[in-house]
Motif scaffolding. Structure first.
Motif, PDB file in Angstrom:
ATOM      1  N   SER A 253       0.843  -1.191   0.000  1.00  0.00           N
ATOM      2  CA  SER A 253       0.000   0.000   0.000  1.00  0.00           C
ATOM      3  C   SER A 253       0.884   1.249   0.000  1.00  0.00           C
ATOM      4  CB  SER A 253      -0.897   0.007   1.237  1.00  0.00           C
ATOM      5  OG  SER A 253      -1.695   1.164   1.275  1.00  0.00           O
TER       6      SER A 253
ATOM      7  N   THR B 151      -0.657  -5.667   8.496  1.00  0.00           N
ATOM      8  CA  THR B 151      -1.833  -5.032   9.077  1.00  0.00           C
ATOM      9  C   THR B 151      -2.878  -6.069   9.486  1.00  0.00           C
ATOM     10  OG1 THR B 151      -3.592  -3.419   8.712  1.00  0.00           O
ATOM     11  CG2 THR B 151      -2.901  -4.697   6.800  1.00  0.00           C
ATOM     12  N   ASP B 152      -3.692  -5.694  10.459  1.00  0.00           N
ATOM     13  CA  ASP B 152      -4.854  -6.515  10.812  1.00  0.00           C
ATOM     14  C   ASP B 152      -6.136  -5.874  10.286  1.00  0.00           C
ATOM     15  OD1 ASP B 152      -5.264  -4.376  12.512  1.00  0.00           O
ATOM     16  OD2 ASP B 152      -5.497  -5.585  14.318  1.00  0.00           O
ATOM     17  N   ASN B 153      -6.010  -4.810   9.474  1.00  0.00           N
ATOM     18  CA  ASN B 153      -7.121  -4.066   8.879  1.00  0.00           C
ATOM     19  C   ASN B 153      -7.965  -3.304   9.897  1.00  0.00           C
ATOM     20  OD1 ASN B 153      -6.555  -4.698   6.205  1.00  0.00           O
ATOM     21  ND2 ASN B 153      -7.800  -6.544   6.260  1.00  0.00           N
ATOM     22  N   ARG B 154      -7.543  -3.265  11.161  1.00  0.00           N
ATOM     23  CA  ARG B 154      -8.336  -2.563  12.168  1.00  0.00           C
ATOM     24  C   ARG B 154      -7.477  -1.644  13.035  1.00  0.00           C
ATOM     25  NH1 ARG B 154     -10.106  -7.765  12.378  1.00  0.00           N
ATOM     26  NH2 ARG B 154      -8.947  -8.189  14.252  1.00  0.00           N
TER      27      ARG B 154
ATOM     28  N   ALA C 108      -0.992  -0.914  11.255  1.00  0.00           N
ATOM     29  CA  ALA C 108      -0.356  -1.133   9.956  1.00  0.00           C
ATOM     30  C   ALA C 108       1.078  -0.642  10.113  1.00  0.00           C
ATOM     31  CB  ALA C 108      -1.070  -0.393   8.838  1.00  0.00           C
TER      32      ALA C 108
END
Length: 137
Positions: free
Chosen positions: A101, A108-111, A114
């Motif tokens: 990205s 990342t854990d997307n929450r 990151a």
């Protein structure tokens, strides 16, 4: 400079590694096999020595390896152990997926976090991937 390599699951579910190509139409003069339009991973010889793959499983090599020397690919799930400012291990243990990205490889854990894949991480270990082990996240 990092080597460019991809991996993906072929149509039988086995992982294959090499160069990634998308064929928009059948190769008319190929006589070996049934090379049709689709996504392929091939070795350095290229078509017809290629495996048709599931496009949703294609991932690129990050150029980095984990603590055991295993190549880290986009979509891998890794466990990382960060060190604190005093050099203490096991200060923060995280699990996340590897993604690309804004010009950088991240975990990342997307929450909640990151972090750059090559930041102050002392140890990193590949424990699965998002296609076969989504429950690890």
């Amino acid at each position: 400079m990092r080597p460019i390599e991809f991996r993906a699951q072929n149509i039988n579910g086995a992982w294959v590694f090499g160069n990634f190509n998308i064929l928009k139409e059948k190769l008319g003069n190929v006589t070996v096999g049934n090379v049709t339009a689709g996504s392929y991973i091939s070795n350095s010889a290229g078509a017809p020595f290629a495996y048709k793959v599931r496009p949703e499983t294609v991932s690129q090599f990050t150029g980095l390896t984990d603590e055991n020397g295993k190549k880290i690919f986009e979509g891998d799930i890794v466990e990382i152990i960060e060190i604190d400012a005093f050099g203490n291990l096991d200060w923060n243990r995280l699990k996340g997926k590897v993604m690309f990205s804004e010009g950088a490889w991240l975990v990342t854990d997307n929450r909640s976090f990151a972090i750059p894949l090559w930041s102050e991480i002392n140890e990193i270990k590949v424990i699965g991937n998002i296609h076969e082990n989504p429950e690890l996240l």
